[in-house]
Design an enzyme around this catalytic site. Structure first.
Site, PDB file in Angstrom:
ATOM      1  N   LYS A 229       0.794  -1.161   0.062  1.00 39.53           N
ATOM      2  CA  LYS A 229      -0.041  -0.023  -0.011  1.00 39.53           C
ATOM      3  C   LYS A 229       0.729   1.376   0.099  1.00 39.53           C
ATOM      4  O   LYS A 229       2.244   1.283   0.287  1.00 39.53           O
ATOM      5  CB  LYS A 229      -0.842   0.025   1.127  1.00 39.53           C
ATOM      6  CG  LYS A 229      -1.769  -1.117   1.148  1.00 39.53           C
ATOM      7  CD  LYS A 229      -2.806  -0.852   2.286  1.00 39.53           C
ATOM      8  CE  LYS A 229      -4.012  -2.079   2.231  1.00 39.53           C
ATOM      9  NZ  LYS A 229      -5.135  -2.078   3.320  1.00 39.53           N
TER      10      LYS A 229
ATOM     11  N   TYR B 271     -12.414  -3.171  -3.255  1.00 38.01           N
ATOM     12  CA  TYR B 271     -13.138  -3.185  -1.746  1.00 38.01           C
ATOM     13  C   TYR B 271     -14.584  -2.928  -1.863  1.00 38.01           C
ATOM     14  O   TYR B 271     -15.424  -2.209  -0.981  1.00 38.01           O
ATOM     15  CB  TYR B 271     -12.280  -1.766  -0.895  1.00 38.01           C
ATOM     16  CG  TYR B 271     -11.081  -2.009  -0.548  1.00 38.01           C
ATOM     17  CD1 TYR B 271     -10.523  -3.019  -0.047  1.00 38.01           C
ATOM     18  CD2 TYR B 271     -10.076  -1.011  -0.914  1.00 38.01           C
ATOM     19  CE1 TYR B 271      -9.342  -3.419   0.663  1.00 38.01           C
ATOM     20  CE2 TYR B 271      -8.682  -1.243  -0.181  1.00 38.01           C
ATOM     21  CZ  TYR B 271      -8.200  -2.298   0.431  1.00 38.01           C
ATOM     22  OH  TYR B 271      -7.120  -2.587   0.894  1.00 38.01           O
TER      23      TYR B 271
ATOM     24  N   PHE C 189     -15.808   4.611   6.974  1.00 32.95           N
ATOM     25  CA  PHE C 189     -14.058   4.826   6.556  1.00 32.95           C
ATOM     26  C   PHE C 189     -13.756   4.933   5.293  1.00 32.95           C
ATOM     27  O   PHE C 189     -12.726   5.084   4.672  1.00 32.95           O
ATOM     28  CB  PHE C 189     -13.192   3.905   7.535  1.00 32.95           C
ATOM     29  CG  PHE C 189     -13.320   2.639   7.443  1.00 32.95           C
ATOM     30  CD1 PHE C 189     -12.908   2.007   6.144  1.00 32.95           C
ATOM     31  CD2 PHE C 189     -14.128   1.811   8.171  1.00 32.95           C
ATOM     32  CE1 PHE C 189     -13.092   0.581   5.952  1.00 32.95           C
ATOM     33  CE2 PHE C 189     -14.387   0.512   7.862  1.00 32.95           C
ATOM     34  CZ  PHE C 189     -13.671  -0.111   6.762  1.00 32.95           C
TER      35      PHE C 189
ATOM     36  N   ARG D 246      -1.611 -14.688   4.344  1.00 35.51           N
ATOM     37  CA  ARG D 246      -2.494 -14.004   5.333  1.00 35.51           C
ATOM     38  C   ARG D 246      -1.966 -14.113   6.766  1.00 35.51           C
ATOM     39  O   ARG D 246      -2.077 -13.115   7.699  1.00 35.51           O
ATOM     40  CB  ARG D 246      -3.741 -14.649   5.310  1.00 35.51           C
ATOM     41  CG  ARG D 246      -4.808 -14.157   4.196  1.00 35.51           C
ATOM     42  CD  ARG D 246      -5.154 -12.771   4.313  1.00 35.51           C
ATOM     43  NE  ARG D 246      -6.308 -12.462   4.994  1.00 35.51           N
ATOM     44  CZ  ARG D 246      -6.974 -11.401   5.225  1.00 35.51           C
ATOM     45  NH1 ARG D 246      -6.822 -10.516   4.221  1.00 35.51           N
ATOM     46  NH2 ARG D 246      -8.086 -11.207   6.194  1.00 35.51           N
TER      47      ARG D 246
ATOM     48  N   THR E 233      -6.044  -7.042  10.932  1.00 34.97           N
ATOM     49  CA  THR E 233      -6.123  -5.769  10.053  1.00 34.97           C
ATOM     50  C   THR E 233      -5.673  -4.377  10.683  1.00 34.97           C
ATOM     51  O   THR E 233      -4.847  -3.715  10.155  1.00 34.97           O
ATOM     52  CB  THR E 233      -7.674  -5.438   9.803  1.00 34.97           C
ATOM     53  OG1 THR E 233      -8.157  -6.799   9.197  1.00 34.97           O
ATOM     54  CG2 THR E 233      -7.924  -4.463   8.972  1.00 34.97           C
TER      55      THR E 233
ATOM     56  N   ARG F 225       2.064  -6.565   9.795  1.00 28.01           N
ATOM     57  CA  ARG F 225       1.500  -5.453  10.272  1.00 28.01           C
ATOM     58  C   ARG F 225       1.859  -5.361  11.507  1.00 28.01           C
ATOM     59  O   ARG F 225       2.149  -4.307  12.062  1.00 28.01           O
ATOM     60  CB  ARG F 225      -0.144  -5.738  10.103  1.00 28.01           C
ATOM     61  CG  ARG F 225      -0.418  -5.541   8.694  1.00 28.01           C
ATOM     62  CD  ARG F 225      -1.968  -6.232   8.463  1.00 28.01           C
ATOM     63  NE  ARG F 225      -2.649  -5.781   7.294  1.00 28.01           N
ATOM     64  CZ  ARG F 225      -3.780  -6.106   6.793  1.00 28.01           C
ATOM     65  NH1 ARG F 225      -4.398  -7.019   7.645  1.00 28.01           N
ATOM     66  NH2 ARG F 225      -4.179  -5.965   5.623  1.00 28.01           N
TER      67      ARG F 225
ATOM     68  N   HIS G 216      -2.174  -5.323   1.535  1.00 30.77           N
ATOM     69  CA  HIS G 216      -3.370  -6.180   1.231  1.00 30.77           C
ATOM     70  C   HIS G 216      -2.928  -7.504   0.972  1.00 30.77           C
ATOM     71  O   HIS G 216      -1.902  -7.705   0.125  1.00 30.77           O
ATOM     72  CB  HIS G 216      -4.274  -5.361   0.179  1.00 30.77           C
ATOM     73  CG  HIS G 216      -5.280  -6.486  -0.334  1.00 30.77           C
ATOM     74  ND1 HIS G 216      -6.377  -6.808   0.146  1.00 30.77           N
ATOM     75  CD2 HIS G 216      -5.174  -7.471  -1.468  1.00 30.77           C
ATOM     76  CE1 HIS G 216      -7.077  -7.815  -0.401  1.00 30.77           C
ATOM     77  NE2 HIS G 216      -6.551  -8.089  -1.652  1.00 30.77           N
TER      78      HIS G 216
ATOM     79  N   GLU H  84      -8.898 -11.340  -7.834  1.00 31.83           N
ATOM     80  CA  GLU H  84      -7.910 -10.271  -7.695  1.00 31.83           C
ATOM     81  C   GLU H  84      -6.781 -10.211  -8.734  1.00 31.83           C
ATOM     82  O   GLU H  84      -6.381  -9.329  -9.265  1.00 31.83           O
ATOM     83  CB  GLU H  84      -7.391 -10.010  -6.329  1.00 31.83           C
ATOM     84  CG  GLU H  84      -8.615  -9.980  -5.273  1.00 31.83           C
ATOM     85  CD  GLU H  84      -8.558 -10.007  -3.844  1.00 31.83           C
ATOM     86  OE1 GLU H  84      -7.131 -10.171  -3.420  1.00 31.83           O
ATOM     87  OE2 GLU H  84      -9.198  -9.535  -2.779  1.00 31.83           O
TER      88      GLU H  84
HETATM   89  N1  UDP Z   1      -9.752  -0.596   7.027  1.00 35.93           N
HETATM   90  C1  UDP Z   1     -10.150   0.364   7.929  1.00 35.93           C
HETATM   91  N2  UDP Z   1     -10.680   0.673   8.878  1.00 35.93           N
HETATM   92  C2  UDP Z   1     -11.377  -0.542   9.376  1.00 35.93           C
HETATM   93  C3  UDP Z   1     -11.289  -1.817   8.771  1.00 35.93           C
HETATM   94  C4  UDP Z   1     -10.679  -1.698   7.595  1.00 35.93           C
HETATM   95  O1  UDP Z   1      -9.285   1.549   7.608  1.00 35.93           O
HETATM   96  O2  UDP Z   1     -12.074  -0.501  10.410  1.00 35.93           O
HETATM   97  C5  UDP Z   1      -9.293  -0.736   5.984  1.00 35.93           C
HETATM   98  C6  UDP Z   1      -7.806  -1.294   6.274  1.00 35.93           C
HETATM   99  O3  UDP Z   1      -6.805  -0.524   5.390  1.00 35.93           O
HETATM  100  C7  UDP Z   1      -7.904  -2.906   5.667  1.00 35.93           C
HETATM  101  C8  UDP Z   1      -8.978  -2.578   4.369  1.00 35.93           C
HETATM  102  O4  UDP Z   1      -9.764  -1.503   4.780  1.00 35.93           O
HETATM  103  O5  UDP Z   1      -6.627  -3.316   5.331  1.00 35.93           O
HETATM  104  C9  UDP Z   1      -9.566  -3.578   3.972  1.00 35.93           C
HETATM  105  O6  UDP Z   1     -10.430  -4.250   5.221  1.00 35.93           O
HETATM  106  P1  UDP Z   1     -10.483  -5.579   5.584  1.00 35.93           P
HETATM  107  O7  UDP Z   1     -11.700  -5.971   6.445  1.00 35.93           O
HETATM  108  O8  UDP Z   1     -10.719  -6.586   4.286  1.00 35.93           O
HETATM  109  O9  UDP Z   1      -9.237  -6.017   6.002  1.00 35.93           O
HETATM  110  P2  UDP Z   1      -7.797  -6.744   5.567  1.00 35.93           P
HETATM  111  O10 UDP Z   1      -8.756  -8.109   4.896  1.00 35.93           O
HETATM  112  O11 UDP Z   1      -6.951  -6.011   4.869  1.00 35.93           O
HETATM  113  O12 UDP Z   1      -7.210  -7.431   6.930  1.00 35.93           O
HETATM  114 MG    MG Z   2      -9.900  -8.186   3.087  1.00 35.25          MG
END
Ligand code: UDP
Ligand code: MG
Length: 153
Positions: free
Chosen positions: A9, A49, A57, A85, A91, A102, A115, A126
């Site tokens: 990112k 997304y 958000f 993963r 997240t 992370r 991501h 994807e």
């Molecule tokens: N995100 C955020 N606030 C939240 C949840 C998600 O800003 O409360 C953003 C974050 O950058 C995350 C992306 O949205 O990586 C995609 O969300 P997802 O739930 O798919 O999480 P990931 O699969 O990336 O862990």
């Molecule tokens: Mg995700």
């Protein structure tokens, strides 16, 4: 071998962490099958997304994903989706376990470095969304026999 999809990112580009993150995947034994830099736009981000477009958000997430170009990559390996993963971590970087990308490199829920596809089905979708078939390379690493047992291949 299974393929998964990652995005480094804008936070990773800005904070000069591209090498650190990619090195982790290579050291783990994953093969880089495709990699390129691209500028994301609103159209592709709304599709990528789609599960989040109604969240409060989302406008901030959209902006943050367009601040710089990103690096997208396809990683190949046995159980690559689950392996990547688990290396990625939770997240929210503040809650992600130490030892995960992370957990080690971030402090934010939004600016969370990477991501990674969450299922083989989504990985396939994807990869097709971000890569042309000719941008993905099918080659064999010479390290393969030291990376897997024959019955794992
Ligand atoms: N995100 C955020 N606030 C939240 C949840 C998600 O800003 O409360 C953003 C974050 O950058 C995350 C992306 O949205 O990586 C995609 O969300 P997802 O739930 O798919 O999480 P990931 O699969 O990336 O862990
Ligand atoms: Mg995700």
């Amino acid at each position: 071998m299974e393929q998964t999809f990652i995005i480094l990112k804008p936070s990773t580009i800005t904070r000069a962490l591209v090498g650190d993150v990619l090195t982790r995947f290579q050291r783990k034994g994953l093969r880089i099958a495709g990699i390129k830099m691209m500028q994301l736009d609103e159209d592709i981000l709304r599709r990528h997304y789609a599960h989040l477009v109604d969240r409060d958000f989302f406008p901030d997430l959209l902006k943050s994903m367009m601040v710089t170009p990103v690096i997208v990559a396809v990683l190949s390996g046995k159980d690559a989706v689950a392996v990547v993963r688990s290396m990625t971590g939770a997240t929210n970087c503040r809650k992600a376990a130490p030892g995960t990308i992370r957990g080690d490199f971030g402090m934010s829920g939004q600016e969370n470095i990477i991501h990674a596809s969450d299922s083989p089905e989504n990985a396939a979708i994807e990869i097709e969304r971000f890569f042309k078939p000719e941008e993905i390379f099918d080659y064999t690493l010479l390290t393969l026999p030291a990376t897997y047992a024959p019955d794992e291949l």
